[in-house]
Design a protein around this motif. Structure first.
Motif, PDB file in Angstrom:
ATOM      1  N   LYS A 269       0.615  -1.132   0.096  1.00 55.80           N
ATOM      2  CA  LYS A 269       0.232   0.151   0.156  1.00 55.80           C
ATOM      3  C   LYS A 269       1.098   1.619   0.159  1.00 55.80           C
ATOM      4  CE  LYS A 269      -3.910  -1.715   2.615  1.00 55.80           C
ATOM      5  NZ  LYS A 269      -4.223  -2.348   3.713  1.00 55.80           N
ATOM      6  N   ARG A 270       2.272   1.154   0.237  1.00 55.16           N
ATOM      7  CA  ARG A 270       3.086   2.866   0.388  1.00 55.16           C
ATOM      8  C   ARG A 270       3.553   2.612  -1.202  1.00 55.16           C
ATOM      9  NH1 ARG A 270       5.033  -0.528   5.806  1.00 55.16           N
ATOM     10  NH2 ARG A 270       7.221  -1.078   4.108  1.00 55.16           N
ATOM     11  N   PRO A 271       4.120   3.808  -0.828  1.00 58.28           N
ATOM     12  CA  PRO A 271       4.885   4.075  -2.730  1.00 58.28           C
ATOM     13  C   PRO A 271       6.333   3.241  -2.750  1.00 58.28           C
ATOM     14  CG  PRO A 271       3.921   6.139  -0.892  1.00 58.28           C
ATOM     15  CD  PRO A 271       3.694   5.044  -0.523  1.00 58.28           C
ATOM     16  N   ALA A 272       6.689   3.163  -3.590  1.00 57.13           N
ATOM     17  CA  ALA A 272       7.315   2.142  -3.577  1.00 57.13           C
ATOM     18  C   ALA A 272       8.874   2.690  -3.152  1.00 57.13           C
ATOM     19  CB  ALA A 272       8.234   2.286  -5.252  1.00 57.13           C
ATOM     20  N   THR A 273      10.016   2.708  -3.175  1.00 55.59           N
ATOM     21  CA  THR A 273      11.130   2.384  -1.872  1.00 55.59           C
ATOM     22  C   THR A 273      11.769   3.461  -3.531  1.00 55.59           C
ATOM     23  OG1 THR A 273      10.756   0.821  -0.628  1.00 55.59           O
ATOM     24  CG2 THR A 273      13.208   2.014  -0.726  1.00 55.59           C
ATOM     25  N   PRO A 274      12.631   5.027  -3.003  1.00 54.61           N
ATOM     26  CA  PRO A 274      12.922   5.501  -3.983  1.00 54.61           C
ATOM     27  C   PRO A 274      14.110   5.138  -4.008  1.00 54.61           C
ATOM     28  CG  PRO A 274      13.237   6.258  -2.170  1.00 54.61           C
ATOM     29  CD  PRO A 274      12.326   5.342  -2.260  1.00 54.61           C
ATOM     30  N   THR A 275      15.517   4.183  -3.518  1.00 50.89           N
ATOM     31  CA  THR A 275      16.506   3.353  -3.727  1.00 50.89           C
ATOM     32  C   THR A 275      16.946   2.272  -3.569  1.00 50.89           C
ATOM     33  OG1 THR A 275      16.932   3.609  -1.977  1.00 50.89           O
ATOM     34  CG2 THR A 275      17.337   5.884  -2.876  1.00 50.89           C
ATOM     35  N   ASP A 276      17.652   1.642  -4.356  1.00 52.91           N
ATOM     36  CA  ASP A 276      17.170   0.005  -4.303  1.00 52.91           C
ATOM     37  C   ASP A 276      18.861  -0.483  -4.376  1.00 52.91           C
ATOM     38  OD1 ASP A 276      17.831  -0.616  -7.644  1.00 52.91           O
ATOM     39  OD2 ASP A 276      16.569   0.644  -7.739  1.00 52.91           O
ATOM     40  N   ASN A 277      19.018  -2.090  -4.967  1.00 51.98           N
ATOM     41  CA  ASN A 277      20.319  -1.875  -4.559  1.00 51.98           C
ATOM     42  C   ASN A 277      21.037  -3.213  -5.611  1.00 51.98           C
ATOM     43  OD1 ASN A 277      19.669  -4.474  -4.180  1.00 51.98           O
ATOM     44  ND2 ASN A 277      20.672  -5.564  -2.102  1.00 51.98           N
ATOM     45  N   LEU A 278      20.112  -2.486  -6.813  1.00 55.29           N
ATOM     46  CA  LEU A 278      20.192  -3.633  -8.004  1.00 55.29           C
ATOM     47  C   LEU A 278      21.802  -3.333  -8.738  1.00 55.29           C
ATOM     48  CD1 LEU A 278      19.669  -5.922  -9.835  1.00 55.29           C
ATOM     49  CD2 LEU A 278      18.046  -3.810 -11.169  1.00 55.29           C
ATOM     50  N   TYR A 279      22.019  -2.492  -8.541  1.00 45.16           N
ATOM     51  CA  TYR A 279      23.048  -2.490  -8.674  1.00 45.16           C
ATOM     52  C   TYR A 279      24.586  -1.252  -8.190  1.00 45.16           C
ATOM     53  CZ  TYR A 279      21.881  -2.184 -13.719  1.00 45.16           C
ATOM     54  OH  TYR A 279      20.877  -2.369 -14.327  1.00 45.16           O
ATOM     55  N   GLU A 280      24.158  -1.489  -6.910  1.00 45.06           N
ATOM     56  CA  GLU A 280      25.465  -1.059  -5.881  1.00 45.06           C
ATOM     57  C   GLU A 280      24.619  -1.650  -4.603  1.00 45.06           C
ATOM     58  OE1 GLU A 280      25.659   3.447  -5.750  1.00 45.06           O
ATOM     59  OE2 GLU A 280      26.909   3.337  -8.022  1.00 45.06           O
ATOM     60  N   GLY A 281      25.600  -1.680  -3.401  1.00 51.75           N
ATOM     61  CA  GLY A 281      25.101  -1.957  -2.811  1.00 51.75           C
ATOM     62  C   GLY A 281      24.748  -1.072  -1.026  1.00 51.75           C
ATOM     63  N   ARG A 282      23.135  -1.275  -1.144  1.00 51.68           N
ATOM     64  CA  ARG A 282      22.278  -0.124  -0.426  1.00 51.68           C
ATOM     65  C   ARG A 282      22.309  -0.478   1.562  1.00 51.68           C
ATOM     66  NH1 ARG A 282      21.550   4.729  -2.983  1.00 51.68           N
ATOM     67  NH2 ARG A 282      21.716   4.279  -5.417  1.00 51.68           N
ATOM     68  N   SER A 283      22.949  -1.685   1.797  1.00 48.34           N
ATOM     69  CA  SER A 283      21.764  -3.092   2.712  1.00 48.34           C
ATOM     70  C   SER A 283      23.031  -1.855   4.112  1.00 48.34           C
ATOM     71  CB  SER A 283      22.646  -3.625   2.858  1.00 48.34           C
ATOM     72  OG  SER A 283      24.501  -3.987   3.249  1.00 48.34           O
ATOM     73  N   GLU A 284      22.014  -2.058   5.725  1.00 46.27           N
ATOM     74  CA  GLU A 284      22.052  -1.080   6.641  1.00 46.27           C
ATOM     75  C   GLU A 284      22.753  -1.926   7.605  1.00 46.27           C
ATOM     76  OE1 GLU A 284      18.956  -1.874   5.241  1.00 46.27           O
ATOM     77  OE2 GLU A 284      18.791  -0.333   3.363  1.00 46.27           O
ATOM     78  N   ALA A 285      22.708  -3.388   7.433  1.00 46.19           N
ATOM     79  CA  ALA A 285      23.219  -3.907   8.622  1.00 46.19           C
ATOM     80  C   ALA A 285      22.115  -4.560   9.520  1.00 46.19           C
ATOM     81  CB  ALA A 285      24.418  -3.821   9.319  1.00 46.19           C
ATOM     82  N   ARG A 286      21.328  -5.159   9.160  1.00 44.44           N
ATOM     83  CA  ARG A 286      19.850  -5.190   8.910  1.00 44.44           C
ATOM     84  C   ARG A 286      19.619  -6.537   9.100  1.00 44.44           C
ATOM     85  NH1 ARG A 286      15.458  -1.590   7.209  1.00 44.44           N
ATOM     86  NH2 ARG A 286      13.785  -3.048   8.461  1.00 44.44           N
TER      87      ARG A 286
END
Length: 335
Positions: A269-286
Motif C-alpha cells: 500500500k506504500r509508495p515504492a522505495t526510491p532507492t534500491d541495491n540492484l547495481y550498488e550495495g545499500r544494505s544497513e546491516a539489518r
C-alpha cells in the motif's frame, strides 16, 4: 562424508551484511565459528563484523561484488590469509526486481542475473577449487522459486531456477569425482529480510512478500545444519514445501492460486522505495525488514525438519497433504 561441527569451522558468507547472511553470521558466531563476510558496502560490513564480535565470534570482511570473479577470488584469499582457509562456503548474495514482463528493462534483468546466478557460479567455483582437496560444505541459497515461479518476479524466479540447475549438476559431478564436498540447495519461502526495501520496483508501490513470512533466523539455522550434516535440499517454511509439492502435481491449480491470491498480496500500500541495491550495495546491516503488517514468524516445519527423528513424520504428512491437494487440483483442472 564427515563435516566439522560449526564451532570448529571457518565459514564464508556472501551477502553477509544483511538479511539471511547476517542472521547466519550472528548465529554461527554464537556457536563458535569464525566468519569471513562479503558484500558491496563497507560500512554495513564493518557493522556486521561488530555484531559478530558482540556475539562472541571473530569475523574478517571483504568488500566485494560477487558478479566479478576477481572479487570472489579475493574473498577466498582473505579466508586463507586470516584463518588459514575455510570449511564451508555460503552463497547468499542476491537482489530482487518486481514488475511485469515487458515492464522491466532487459539491462535490469541481466544485472539481477549477474548477482543471483553468476555470483553463485563464481562463489561455487572458487569454493570447490579449495574444498576438493580439503573437504567441506557448499551451500547455495535458492528459493521456493527455484521450483515454482511467482508473478511479478519473472527474472528473480528464472535466476533461482538457474541456481537449482547449476547446483544439481555440480553435485553430480563432484559425486562422480569422489570429491569430499557436500552440496546443499536451501529453498526458503517468504522471509522477513529487508529485501522489499532493497529491491527495484516497477509496480509503483513498495512490494511485499506473500504471507506467511518466516524469520531469517530459521534460514540461518538450516544453513548451519547443512554446514555440519550433508543434505541435498532444504526447504525453509512449511509454505515452501507446500507450494513446491502442489506446483509439481497440480500446476494449473497452483497457477490459479498464484494469480488469484499471491499476486494481489505482492502489491503493498506504500509508495515504492526510491532507492534500491540492484547495481550498488545499500544494505544497513539489518536482519529484518518491514513487511507491511505481516507477522515475521518461526517455522515449526523447519524446526522439525532439522530434527532427524521428525523427518519421516514430516515426509509422511507432506505426502498426505500433497495427495489431498492433488486430488482437489485434478477435480479443478478437469472441470
Amino acid at each position: 562424508m564427515k563435516l566439522k561441527p560449526v564451532a570448529e569451522q571457518v565459514i564464508v558468507i556472501t551477502g553477509g551484511s544483511s538479511g539471511i547472511g547476517l542472521a547466519t553470521a550472528k548465529r554461527a558466531a554464537r556457536m563458535g565459528a569464525r566468519l569471513v563476510l562479503a558484500a558491496r558496502t563497507r560500512p554495513a560490513l564493518a557493522k556486521a563484523a561488530d555484531m559478530v564480535a558482540q556475539a562472541g565470534g571473530q569475523a574478517a570482511f571483504v568488500v566485494a561484488d560477487v558478479a566479478r570473479r576477481t572479487d570472489v577470488d579475493r574473498i577466498a584469499e582473505e579466508a586463507v590469509k586470516r584463518f588459514g582457509g575455510f570449511d564451508s562456503w555460503v552463497n547468499d548474495a542476491g537482489v530482487m526486481v518486481w514488475g511485469k514482463v515487458g515492464e522491466v528493462p532487459e539491462e535490469d534483468m541481466r544485472q539481477l542475473f549477474e548477482t543471483n546466478f553468476w555470483g553463485m557460479v563464481h562463489g561455487s567455483e572458487v569454493a570447490i577449487a579449495y574444498l576438493r582437496e580439503r573437504g567441506g560444505a557448499l551451500i547455495n541459497v535458492g528459493s521456493v522459486e527455484s521450483d515454482r515461479a511467482f508473478p511479478l518476479q519473472a527474472a528473480y524466479s528464472a535466476s533461482k531456477h538457474a541456481v537449482k540447475g547449476f547446483t544439481d549438476a555440480l553435485r553430480m559431478e563432484l559425486a562422480a569425482d569422489g570429491a569430499p564436498v557436500s552440496v546443499t540447495l536451501v529453498k526458503p519461502a517468504s522471509i522477513g529480510t529487508p529485501m522489499p526495501q532493497h529491491g527495484r520496483d516497477f509496480t509503483g508501490r513498495e512490494p511485499r512478500f506473500p504471507p506467511p513470512v518466516y524469520a531469517p533466523e530459521e534460514v540461518a539455522a538450516t544453513i548451519l545444519r547443512a554446514c555440519e550434516r550433508p543434505v541435498r535440499d532444504a526447504f525453509v517454511g512449511g509454505s515452501a514445501r507446500l507450494i513446491s509439492t502442489l506446483g509439481s502435481h497440480a500446476p494449473g491449480t497452483t497457477d490459479w492460486i498464484s494469480r488469484t491470491f499471491l499476486l494481489p498480496q505482492e502489491r503493498g500500500k506504500r509508495p515504492a522505495t526510491p532507492t534500491d541495491n540492484l547495481y550498488e550495495g545499500r544494505s544497513e546491516a539489518r536482519v529484518h525488514g518491514d513487511h507491511q503488517g505481516s507477522l515475521i514468524r518461526p517455522s515449526l516445519y523447519s524446526r522439525a525438519a532439522r530434527n532427524p527423528g521428525a523427518t519421516m513424520a514430516i515426509a509422511a504428512a507432506a505426502v498426505g497433504l500433497g495427495a489431498l491437494l492433488l486430488r482437489r487440483g485434478r477435480v479443478r483442472e478437469g472441470a
